[in-house]
Motif scaffolding. Structure first.
Motif, PDB file in Angstrom:
ATOM      1  N   ASP A 172      77.912  44.749  58.495  1.00  0.00           N
ATOM      2  CA  ASP A 172      78.225  43.363  58.852  1.00  0.00           C
ATOM      3  C   ASP A 172      79.418  42.778  58.097  1.00  0.00           C
ATOM      4  N   ASP A 173      79.897  41.695  58.647  1.00  0.00           N
ATOM      5  CA  ASP A 173      80.869  40.755  58.068  1.00  0.00           C
ATOM      6  C   ASP A 173      82.293  41.326  58.058  1.00  0.00           C
TER       7      ASP A 173
ATOM      8  N   HIS B   4      79.733  38.469  65.357  1.00  0.00           N
ATOM      9  CA  HIS B   4      78.979  37.917  64.217  1.00  0.00           C
ATOM     10  C   HIS B   4      79.558  36.547  63.828  1.00  0.00           C
TER      11      HIS B   4
ATOM     12  N   HIS C 172      80.621  32.484  60.103  1.00  0.00           N
ATOM     13  CA  HIS C 172      79.377  32.853  59.411  1.00  0.00           C
ATOM     14  C   HIS C 172      78.533  31.655  58.980  1.00  0.00           C
TER      15      HIS C 172
ATOM     16  N   HIS D 219      76.386  46.157  54.755  1.00  0.00           N
ATOM     17  CA  HIS D 219      77.564  45.289  54.818  1.00  0.00           C
ATOM     18  C   HIS D 219      78.812  46.053  54.398  1.00  0.00           C
TER      19      HIS D 219
END
Ligand SMILES: [Zn+2]
Length: 279
Positions: A102-103, A151, A155, A242
């Motif tokens: 993620d991210d 995503h 955030h 991540h």
């Protein structure tokens, strides 16, 4: 999986036979020993894809994970009926789990090299604010066959946001990722795993998104954090990891974290499959 195990057993058997031939287990001059020598020294003999895979895993100090099983003919998570399912695990009896990153904060070229070697499937859920300083980093990972998914733009914790704000976060990111990477995302992951009815409505309104993806386990620096009390992977679990590096991992690198995770997956007898083949 059964056919696959048969293949692995056959490869192991061939490996044993070959080792026996080289170490003098077969009498010298016997047909078997001559064949083994010819195979080992012939310039035409190339390492098989299975040999390459085994060598790549050895190089990174990770036990060999079997390649993914053949994808199911029908995806076990049905989508497209107007509802947006929230998925934490995939119904299956096969010993497979799904890896997600993620991210997009850490952009470590060594991680790209590792994934080029290992060729394991994973899915990326990227946030624009975090990747916009280097969209290009993710392209070679995408080129390996790993998809880039939505995503949000910045955030946020979505269940504190209005429907209009959620639409902006999700749909604008959908457009940006489509323009940047040439493929429209089909999956959405809400930051922190937080969502509400407005999130579902927003996801549906963007077009192209078919499911929300959550997780069952999350990778820390050295260890997997399990949700279930038995602290084990279960068939079909989705794992959250991540793009993180030394500043988020107490000095540890992303490749070390990933190797730690893959060792735990191997130690429980699981392998990785591609999430998009199942949702
Ligand atoms: Zn996130």
């Amino acid at each position: 999986m059964r056919a696959h195990r048969g293949k692995t057993a056959l490869l192991l058997l061939l490996g044993l036979l070959f080792t026996a031939g080289c170490s003098g287990g077969t009498p010298a001059g016997s047909p078997a020993s001559r064949d083994a020598t010819t195979a080992a020294t012939s310039p035409a003999a190339k390492p098989s894809p299975a040999d390459d895979r085994a060598a790549a895993f050895r190089k990174w100090g990770i036990p060999l994970l079997p390649p993914p099983p053949a994808p199911p003919a029908v995806k076990p998570i049905r989508t497209g009926d107007g509802k947006i399912p929230a998925v934490s695990d995939i119904p299956t009896t096969q010993k497979i789990v799904f890896l997600t990153f993620d991210d997009g904060a850490e952009k470590d070229p060594k991680f790209v090299a590792m994934m080029r070697d290992l060729k394991i499937p994973f899915t990326m859920f990227l946030t624009d604010d975090i990747i916009k300083n280097d969209y290009g980093f993710f392209r070679p990972l995408q080129a390996l066959g790993n998809s880039i998914q939505n995503h949000t733009l910045s955030h946020p914790d979505l269940h504190t946001k209005s429907l209009a704000q959620q639409k902006h976060e999700i749909c604008t990111q959908q457009t940006k990722l489509t323009q940047e990477y040439g493929t429209a995302p089909g999956l959405f992951r809400p930051p922190y795993g937080n969502y509400n009815d407005a999130t579902r409505a927003a996801v549906k309104s963007c077009g192209g998104l078919r499911a929300m993806i959550l997780w069952r386990e999350s990778m820390q620096i050295k260890k997997v954090q399990f949700q279930r009390p038995d602290k084990k992977f279960h068939p079909g679990d989705i794992i959250l990891a991540h793009f993180r590096g030394p500043s988020q991992l107490k000095g540890e690198t992303m490749t070390v974290m990933t190797a730690n995770l893959l060792r735990q997956i191997a130690s429980q007898g699981f392998t990785l499959a591609r999430l998009e083949d199942y949702v």
